[in-house]
Design a protein around this motif. Structure first.
Motif, PDB file in Angstrom:
ATOM      1  N   GLN A  81       0.838  -1.181   0.000  1.00 17.51           N
ATOM      2  CA  GLN A  81       0.000   0.000   0.000  1.00 17.51           C
ATOM      3  C   GLN A  81       0.883   1.245   0.000  1.00 17.51           C
ATOM      4  O   GLN A  81       1.973   1.249   0.558  1.00 17.51           O
ATOM      5  CB  GLN A  81      -0.919   0.024   1.227  1.00 17.51           C
ATOM      6  N   VAL A  82       0.384   2.308  -0.637  1.00 16.87           N
ATOM      7  CA  VAL A  82       1.096   3.571  -0.657  1.00 16.87           C
ATOM      8  C   VAL A  82       1.119   4.153   0.751  1.00 16.87           C
ATOM      9  O   VAL A  82       0.097   4.190   1.445  1.00 16.87           O
ATOM     10  CB  VAL A  82       0.420   4.564  -1.620  1.00 16.87           C
ATOM     11  N   GLN A  83       2.283   4.605   1.190  1.00 17.28           N
ATOM     12  CA  GLN A  83       2.442   5.189   2.517  1.00 17.28           C
ATOM     13  C   GLN A  83       2.276   6.705   2.419  1.00 17.28           C
ATOM     14  O   GLN A  83       3.230   7.439   2.154  1.00 17.28           O
ATOM     15  CB  GLN A  83       3.813   4.820   3.082  1.00 17.28           C
ATOM     16  N   GLN A  84       1.052   7.159   2.630  1.00 17.56           N
ATOM     17  CA  GLN A  84       0.746   8.574   2.456  1.00 17.56           C
ATOM     18  C   GLN A  84       1.466   9.464   3.457  1.00 17.56           C
ATOM     19  O   GLN A  84       1.661  10.661   3.209  1.00 17.56           O
ATOM     20  CB  GLN A  84      -0.770   8.788   2.572  1.00 17.56           C
ATOM     21  N   ASP A  85       1.845   8.907   4.595  1.00 20.34           N
ATOM     22  CA  ASP A  85       2.491   9.710   5.627  1.00 20.34           C
ATOM     23  C   ASP A  85       4.001   9.818   5.430  1.00 20.34           C
ATOM     24  O   ASP A  85       4.697  10.445   6.246  1.00 20.34           O
ATOM     25  CB  ASP A  85       2.197   9.136   7.019  1.00 20.34           C
ATOM     26  N   VAL A  86       4.534   9.224   4.359  1.00 20.45           N
ATOM     27  CA  VAL A  86       5.962   9.292   4.085  1.00 20.45           C
ATOM     28  C   VAL A  86       6.178  10.126   2.819  1.00 20.45           C
ATOM     29  O   VAL A  86       5.662   9.801   1.753  1.00 20.45           O
ATOM     30  CB  VAL A  86       6.577   7.897   3.884  1.00 20.45           C
ATOM     31  N   ASN A  87       6.939  11.201   2.966  1.00 16.00           N
ATOM     32  CA  ASN A  87       7.229  12.074   1.832  1.00 16.00           C
ATOM     33  C   ASN A  87       8.321  11.444   0.969  1.00 16.00           C
ATOM     34  O   ASN A  87       9.436  11.227   1.442  1.00 16.00           O
ATOM     35  CB  ASN A  87       7.683  13.445   2.335  1.00 16.00           C
ATOM     36  N   PRO A  88       8.023  11.142  -0.295  1.00 16.03           N
ATOM     37  CA  PRO A  88       9.048  10.529  -1.163  1.00 16.03           C
ATOM     38  C   PRO A  88      10.339  11.342  -1.238  1.00 16.03           C
ATOM     39  O   PRO A  88      11.422  10.771  -1.375  1.00 16.03           O
ATOM     40  CB  PRO A  88       8.357  10.466  -2.530  1.00 16.03           C
ATOM     41  N   ALA A  89      10.223  12.666  -1.139  1.00 19.69           N
ATOM     42  CA  ALA A  89      11.412  13.520  -1.229  1.00 19.69           C
ATOM     43  C   ALA A  89      12.342  13.307  -0.036  1.00 19.69           C
ATOM     44  O   ALA A  89      13.546  13.595  -0.125  1.00 19.69           O
ATOM     45  CB  ALA A  89      11.004  14.984  -1.314  1.00 19.69           C
ATOM     46  N   ASP A  90      11.810  12.797   1.072  1.00 18.65           N
ATOM     47  CA  ASP A  90      12.610  12.579   2.275  1.00 18.65           C
ATOM     48  C   ASP A  90      13.004  11.112   2.462  1.00 18.65           C
ATOM     49  O   ASP A  90      13.691  10.773   3.424  1.00 18.65           O
ATOM     50  CB  ASP A  90      11.830  13.040   3.514  1.00 18.65           C
ATOM     51  N   PHE A  91      12.566  10.255   1.544  1.00 24.46           N
ATOM     52  CA  PHE A  91      12.800   8.821   1.701  1.00 24.46           C
ATOM     53  C   PHE A  91      14.058   8.397   0.962  1.00 24.46           C
ATOM     54  O   PHE A  91      14.332   8.864  -0.139  1.00 24.46           O
ATOM     55  CB  PHE A  91      11.598   8.031   1.182  1.00 24.46           C
ATOM     56  N   ASP A  92      14.809   7.495   1.565  1.00 28.46           N
ATOM     57  CA  ASP A  92      16.057   7.003   0.969  1.00 28.46           C
ATOM     58  C   ASP A  92      16.065   5.481   1.073  1.00 28.46           C
ATOM     59  O   ASP A  92      16.147   4.921   2.159  1.00 28.46           O
ATOM     60  CB  ASP A  92      17.264   7.594   1.709  1.00 28.46           C
ATOM     61  N   ASN A  93      15.974   4.808  -0.078  1.00 28.26           N
ATOM     62  CA  ASN A  93      15.928   3.346  -0.079  1.00 28.26           C
ATOM     63  C   ASN A  93      17.130   2.717   0.613  1.00 28.26           C
ATOM     64  O   ASN A  93      17.004   1.757   1.367  1.00 28.26           O
ATOM     65  CB  ASN A  93      15.863   2.829  -1.523  1.00 28.26           C
ATOM     66  N   ARG A  94      18.309   3.287   0.352  1.00 26.71           N
ATOM     67  CA  ARG A  94      19.524   2.697   0.913  1.00 26.71           C
ATOM     68  C   ARG A  94      19.556   2.835   2.431  1.00 26.71           C
ATOM     69  O   ARG A  94      19.938   1.894   3.144  1.00 26.71           O
ATOM     70  CB  ARG A  94      20.760   3.345   0.291  1.00 26.71           C
ATOM     71  N   LYS A  95      19.146   3.993   2.927  1.00 27.84           N
ATOM     72  CA  LYS A  95      19.093   4.177   4.378  1.00 27.84           C
ATOM     73  C   LYS A  95      18.058   3.252   5.000  1.00 27.84           C
ATOM     74  O   LYS A  95      18.266   2.687   6.078  1.00 27.84           O
ATOM     75  CB  LYS A  95      18.779   5.635   4.707  1.00 27.84           C
ATOM     76  N   ALA A  96      16.920   3.089   4.320  1.00 29.61           N
ATOM     77  CA  ALA A  96      15.869   2.215   4.833  1.00 29.61           C
ATOM     78  C   ALA A  96      16.364   0.773   4.926  1.00 29.61           C
ATOM     79  O   ALA A  96      16.066   0.057   5.888  1.00 29.61           O
ATOM     80  CB  ALA A  96      14.636   2.297   3.937  1.00 29.61           C
ATOM     81  N   ALA A  97      17.139   0.339   3.930  1.00 26.96           N
ATOM     82  CA  ALA A  97      17.657  -1.028   3.928  1.00 26.96           C
ATOM     83  C   ALA A  97      18.678  -1.250   5.033  1.00 26.96           C
ATOM     84  O   ALA A  97      18.860  -2.382   5.502  1.00 26.96           O
ATOM     85  CB  ALA A  97      18.283  -1.348   2.570  1.00 26.96           C
TER      86      ALA A  97
END
Length: 258
Positions: A81-97
């Motif tokens: 599901q799309v995470q509406q509360d997470v701003n894509p501009a502030d998201f980092d796949n590598r940091k999340a991993a």
């Protein structure tokens, strides 16, 4: 003796003072430059996404075209599901991993791409046409090569099966051998290839001796381990353990908001 001690003390004091001043200057510069570094990193990623999607052209206004043609979403890889509360501009796949709170450790038997941990959310880039309709998607991919992790983006046509482009934007493979994953001539051979067979399973394959069907790409000459790594990362990310269910939802128009 006292004068020598006094002279030595002054020298040490001056050295310590200089070290302190230099430390303050370096720290201040790092803080001051961080916003610029982050801006440049974001611009580089936008460029990579447009390149993978086949949109990038010399001299174009990258941020403007990106904002017009790319709809970025952060999607859960647990419930898709799309995470509406997470701003894509502030998201980092590598940091999340790399964050235990936003990733899961993979079992050795399922970690065919050699990535160790998998993020629980990912950024998906929907490619939009001039009329605002979805015209494809760009996804993050990564996996172990010969010398380290290969980071890339794969762009799919709107059927979410046919490859539009691929961009391995960061790697440490051997120049002239595994490093050919960035060679435009080899990258172009991916265009039009299909990831999945009629049964829905991943059929994409890097083969030695020449690709012979719509699921195959020539392996890199003299770079068996790099080719195997690319093969494995596609198998992993397109499987049911990663993007398989996400792509199925996108095809059916069932990607819902969280």
């Amino acid at each position: 003796m006292s004068k020598k001690n006094e002279s030595l003390g002054k020298t040490i004091g001056v050295v310590l003072a200089l070290c302190l001043v230099c430390s303050i200057l370096v720290a201040g510069s790092a803080v001051a430059l961080k916003p610029l570094q982050e801006k440049n990193a974001a611009l580089a990623m936008q460029r990579n996404i447009l390149d993978a999607a086949g949109i990038l052209e010399p001299g174009m206004d990258i941020p403007a075209v990106y904002n017009e043609r790319i709809n970025a979403l952060v999607v859960s890889l647990k419930d898709y599901q799309v995470q509406q509360d997470v701003n894509p501009a502030d998201f980092d796949n590598r940091k999340a991993a790399g964050d235990p709170d936003t990733s899961t450790r993979l079992q050795k038997s399922e970690d065919i791409a050699g990535i160790g941990t998998m993020e629980t959310m990912t950024e998906v880039y929907l490619v939009m046409d001039e009329n605002g309709n979805r015209d494809g998607a760009v996804l993050h991919i990564r996996g172990q090569g010969l010398w380290g992790t290969m980071y890339g983006l794969i762009s799919l046509e709107d059927d979410l099966n046919t490859v539009r482009g691929v961009n391995f934007y960061e790697h440490s493979e051997t120049p002239g051998l595994g490093g050919e994953i960035t060679n435009p001539s080899w990258v172009k051979t991916w265009e039009g290839k299909e990831l999945f067979g009629d049964d829905g399973n991943v059929k994409f394959d890097l083969v030695k001796g020449g690709a012979s069907n719509e699921h195959q790409v020539d392996a890199l000459s003299g770079a068996t381990l790099t080719s195997n790594g690319v093969d494995a990362l596609i198998d992993f990310w397109m499987s049911d353990k990663a993007y398989g269910p996400l792509l199925a939802k996108l095809r059916k128009g069932e990607l819902t908001n969280g």
